[in-house]
Design a protein around this motif. Structure first.
Motif, PDB file in Angstrom:
ATOM      1  N   MET A  20       0.842  -1.182   0.000  1.00  0.00           N
ATOM      2  CA  MET A  20       0.000   0.000   0.000  1.00  0.00           C
ATOM      3  C   MET A  20       0.884   1.242   0.000  1.00  0.00           C
ATOM      4  O   MET A  20       1.698   1.437   0.905  1.00  0.00           O
ATOM      5  N   ALA A  21       0.719   2.069  -1.021  1.00  0.00           N
ATOM      6  CA  ALA A  21       1.459   3.333  -1.125  1.00  0.00           C
ATOM      7  C   ALA A  21       0.580   4.429  -0.547  1.00  0.00           C
ATOM      8  O   ALA A  21      -0.523   4.662  -1.020  1.00  0.00           O
ATOM      9  N   GLN A  22       1.066   5.087   0.498  1.00  0.00           N
ATOM     10  CA  GLN A  22       0.340   6.181   1.126  1.00  0.00           C
ATOM     11  C   GLN A  22       1.039   7.490   0.804  1.00  0.00           C
ATOM     12  O   GLN A  22       2.223   7.626   1.036  1.00  0.00           O
ATOM     13  N   THR A  23       0.273   8.422   0.282  1.00  0.00           N
ATOM     14  CA  THR A  23       0.801   9.743  -0.046  1.00  0.00           C
ATOM     15  C   THR A  23       0.140  10.768   0.862  1.00  0.00           C
ATOM     16  O   THR A  23      -1.070  10.743   1.032  1.00  0.00           O
ATOM     17  N   ALA A  24       0.928  11.652   1.425  1.00  0.00           N
ATOM     18  CA  ALA A  24       0.389  12.755   2.231  1.00  0.00           C
ATOM     19  C   ALA A  24       1.154  14.011   1.839  1.00  0.00           C
ATOM     20  O   ALA A  24       2.368  14.066   1.951  1.00  0.00           O
ATOM     21  N   ILE A  25       0.437  15.015   1.339  1.00  0.00           N
ATOM     22  CA  ILE A  25       1.064  16.265   0.940  1.00  0.00           C
ATOM     23  C   ILE A  25       0.454  17.380   1.770  1.00  0.00           C
ATOM     24  O   ILE A  25      -0.766  17.511   1.839  1.00  0.00           O
ATOM     25  N   THR A  37      -3.119   0.464  -3.591  1.00  0.00           N
ATOM     26  CA  THR A  37      -2.462  -0.814  -3.345  1.00  0.00           C
ATOM     27  C   THR A  37      -1.895  -1.373  -4.646  1.00  0.00           C
ATOM     28  O   THR A  37      -2.535  -1.314  -5.693  1.00  0.00           O
ATOM     29  N   PHE A  38      -0.682  -1.911  -4.543  1.00  0.00           N
ATOM     30  CA  PHE A  38       0.018  -2.495  -5.688  1.00  0.00           C
ATOM     31  C   PHE A  38       0.406  -3.938  -5.359  1.00  0.00           C
ATOM     32  O   PHE A  38       0.513  -4.310  -4.195  1.00  0.00           O
ATOM     33  N   ASP A  39       0.650  -4.725  -6.408  1.00  0.00           N
ATOM     34  CA  ASP A  39       1.071  -6.114  -6.218  1.00  0.00           C
ATOM     35  C   ASP A  39       2.563  -6.229  -5.943  1.00  0.00           C
ATOM     36  O   ASP A  39       2.999  -7.181  -5.298  1.00  0.00           O
ATOM     37  N   HIS A  40       3.346  -5.289  -6.453  1.00  0.00           N
ATOM     38  CA  HIS A  40       4.805  -5.364  -6.308  1.00  0.00           C
ATOM     39  C   HIS A  40       5.328  -4.128  -5.588  1.00  0.00           C
ATOM     40  O   HIS A  40       4.823  -3.018  -5.769  1.00  0.00           O
ATOM     41  N   LYS A  41       6.387  -4.342  -4.816  1.00  0.00           N
ATOM     42  CA  LYS A  41       6.959  -3.263  -4.015  1.00  0.00           C
ATOM     43  C   LYS A  41       7.501  -2.142  -4.899  1.00  0.00           C
ATOM     44  O   LYS A  41       7.275  -0.965  -4.636  1.00  0.00           O
ATOM     45  N   GLN A  42       8.218  -2.508  -5.960  1.00  0.00           N
ATOM     46  CA  GLN A  42       8.799  -1.499  -6.843  1.00  0.00           C
ATOM     47  C   GLN A  42       7.711  -0.676  -7.532  1.00  0.00           C
ATOM     48  O   GLN A  42       7.847   0.531  -7.706  1.00  0.00           O
ATOM     49  N   ALA A  43       6.609  -1.333  -7.903  1.00  0.00           N
ATOM     50  CA  ALA A  43       5.497  -0.611  -8.522  1.00  0.00           C
ATOM     51  C   ALA A  43       4.891   0.376  -7.528  1.00  0.00           C
ATOM     52  O   ALA A  43       4.486   1.487  -7.911  1.00  0.00           O
TER      53      ALA A  43
END
Length: 102
Positions: A20-25, A37-43
């Motif tokens: 899960m990539a969390q963005t906070a700006i 959410t992505f399947d791969h860490k690099q993605a």
């Protein structure tokens, strides 16, 4: 403007790992948070970086927020959908009853 991002591994119901990539700006005292959410860490890292760059542009945060619908408007849409579904079910039931009585 302060950009904070994190990639968090999470176990799924099927046992696989999702990232899960969390963005906070933070800009002018307001915070825009998003997750994907992505399947791969690099993605996940790439998606996080791309989204942060998109949100850095002027006006992008306001666009991402969009218009917040009024509760009464959303309830009306759901009630209309439900009414249509009930009407379809009722029509199908009446059609079956008619077949059975013929």
């Amino acid at each position: 403007m302060l950009s904070l991002g994190a990639v968090i591994p999470q176990k799924r119901k099927d046992g696989s790992i999702g990232f899960m990539a969390q963005t906070a700006i933070r800009r002018d005292g307001h915070v825009q948070r998003e997750t994907k959410t992505f399947d791969h860490k690099q993605a996940a890292f790439s998606g996080l970086e791309i989204r942060e760059h998109e949100l850095e542009k002027l006006g992008a945060i306001e666009q991402a927020k969009g218009a917040d619908p009024i509760l009464a408007e959303t309830k009306g849409v759901h009630i209309d959908d439900l009414a249509n579904w009930i009407d379809e079910r009722r029509a199908a039931a009446m059609k079956e009853l008619k077949k059975m009585t013929e």
